[in-house]
Design a protein around this motif. Structure first.
Motif, PDB file in Angstrom:
ATOM      1  N   VAL A   1       6.277  -4.496   7.254  1.00  0.00           N
ATOM      2  CA  VAL A   1       7.341  -3.531   6.971  1.00  0.00           C
ATOM      3  C   VAL A   1       6.705  -2.195   6.599  1.00  0.00           C
ATOM      4  O   VAL A   1       5.748  -2.147   5.831  1.00  0.00           O
ATOM      5  N   VAL A   2       7.270  -1.113   7.141  1.00  0.00           N
ATOM      6  CA  VAL A   2       6.791   0.243   6.846  1.00  0.00           C
ATOM      7  C   VAL A   2       7.991   1.086   6.458  1.00  0.00           C
ATOM      8  O   VAL A   2       9.023   1.052   7.130  1.00  0.00           O
ATOM      9  N   VAL A   3       7.842   1.840   5.368  1.00  0.00           N
ATOM     10  CA  VAL A   3       8.800   2.899   5.066  1.00  0.00           C
ATOM     11  C   VAL A   3       8.007   4.199   5.235  1.00  0.00           C
ATOM     12  O   VAL A   3       6.936   4.361   4.663  1.00  0.00           O
TER      13      VAL A   3
ATOM     14  N   VAL B   1       0.874  -1.170   0.000  1.00  0.00           N
ATOM     15  CA  VAL B   1       0.000   0.000   0.000  1.00  0.00           C
ATOM     16  C   VAL B   1       0.907   1.215   0.000  1.00  0.00           C
ATOM     17  O   VAL B   1       1.827   1.320   0.811  1.00  0.00           O
ATOM     18  N   ASP B   2       0.652   2.126  -0.943  1.00  0.00           N
ATOM     19  CA  ASP B   2       1.452   3.340  -1.133  1.00  0.00           C
ATOM     20  C   ASP B   2       0.584   4.548  -0.783  1.00  0.00           C
ATOM     21  O   ASP B   2      -0.248   4.965  -1.577  1.00  0.00           O
TER      22      ASP B   2
ATOM     23  N   LEU C   1      12.337   6.656   7.849  1.00  0.00           N
ATOM     24  CA  LEU C   1      12.789   5.433   8.503  1.00  0.00           C
ATOM     25  C   LEU C   1      12.125   4.220   7.894  1.00  0.00           C
ATOM     26  O   LEU C   1      11.120   4.315   7.205  1.00  0.00           O
ATOM     27  N   TRP C   2      12.748   3.088   8.155  1.00  0.00           N
ATOM     28  CA  TRP C   2      12.168   1.781   7.874  1.00  0.00           C
ATOM     29  C   TRP C   2      11.763   1.216   9.222  1.00  0.00           C
ATOM     30  O   TRP C   2      12.498   1.357  10.212  1.00  0.00           O
TER      31      TRP C   2
ATOM     32  N   LYS D   1       4.112   2.041   2.448  1.00  0.00           N
ATOM     33  CA  LYS D   1       4.904   3.263   2.252  1.00  0.00           C
ATOM     34  C   LYS D   1       4.004   4.441   2.625  1.00  0.00           C
ATOM     35  O   LYS D   1       2.869   4.531   2.174  1.00  0.00           O
ATOM     36  N   VAL D   2       4.501   5.327   3.499  1.00  0.00           N
ATOM     37  CA  VAL D   2       3.724   6.462   3.979  1.00  0.00           C
ATOM     38  C   VAL D   2       4.519   7.743   3.749  1.00  0.00           C
ATOM     39  O   VAL D   2       5.604   7.912   4.305  1.00  0.00           O
TER      40      VAL D   2
END
Length: 190
Positions: free
Chosen positions: A140-142, A17-18, A183-184, A119-120
């Motif tokens: 996982v979040v970027v 999800v972007d 951040l990751w 990705k946020v």
């Protein structure tokens, strides 16, 4: 490194999800690594949507794509949005500012179920999502975070606190003096 190991170990196509897809470059980058990824892109800016739709069309033969032409939020509603046609577009707090219009905001949490990578980059609206008790599904979040909208005086401290509460380990990319950063974040091993 831990992020790559988590994503490389998936037995199925990557689910992404972007949030704040802009013109689709992050999604295109994901496709270079994972051509069969399923990507859901949120973008509210009408000028960015023109280019994002073109980018999605150029990659139509790869993976599954879904476009949500709305702001990422914790609930469905109409919001004031400063549409600049650039990365600085964001939810507005000044009703009379240039470029302000009403746009749809969508609750992102139903879209996050079963997602591998989030990705946020939503120019200050990330704080509402990070503070929501439902945050914590993606492995996982970027995240690019901003001082605008931060509920605490120090965005660096607040992002660390909220992500730790959701069970993430952090790998900072940068932390700027103005309070912005990237951040990751990955889920701790059980």
């Amino acid at each position: 490194r831990a992020v790559a190991e988590l994503l490389d170990g998936l037995p199925r196509p990557l689910r992404v999800v972007d949030l704040g897809a802009n013109i689709g470059l992050y999604g295109a980058l994901v496709r270079t690594r994972e051509p069969n990824a399923r990507i859901v892109s949120f973008e509210p800016d009408p000028a960015n949507l023109i280019l994002l739709r073109a980018c999605l069309q150029m990659n139509a033969g790869l993976g599954e794509s879904q476009l949500v032409p709305a702001c990422a939020a914790a609930r469905d509603e109409l919001v004031r949005f400063t549409a600049l046609g650039d990365p600085g577009s964001r939810v507005a707090d000044e009703p009379g500012a240039p470029g302000v219009r009403h746009v749809e905001a969508r609750d992102v949490f139903p879209f996050l179920e079963g997602v591998d990578l989030l990705k946020v980059d939503i120019e200050g609206s990330e704080w509402e999502l990070l503070a929501d008790e439902r945050f914590g599904e993606p492995g996982v979040v970027v995240l690019e975070y901003h001082p605008f909208g931060c509920p605490d005086g120090d965005p660096h401290v607040e992002v660390d606190r909220l992500l730790a509460r959701a069970g993430y380990d952090l790998e900072p990319v940068y932390r700027a003096p103005d309070g912005s950063g990237m951040l990751w974040a990955s889920k701790r091993a059980a």
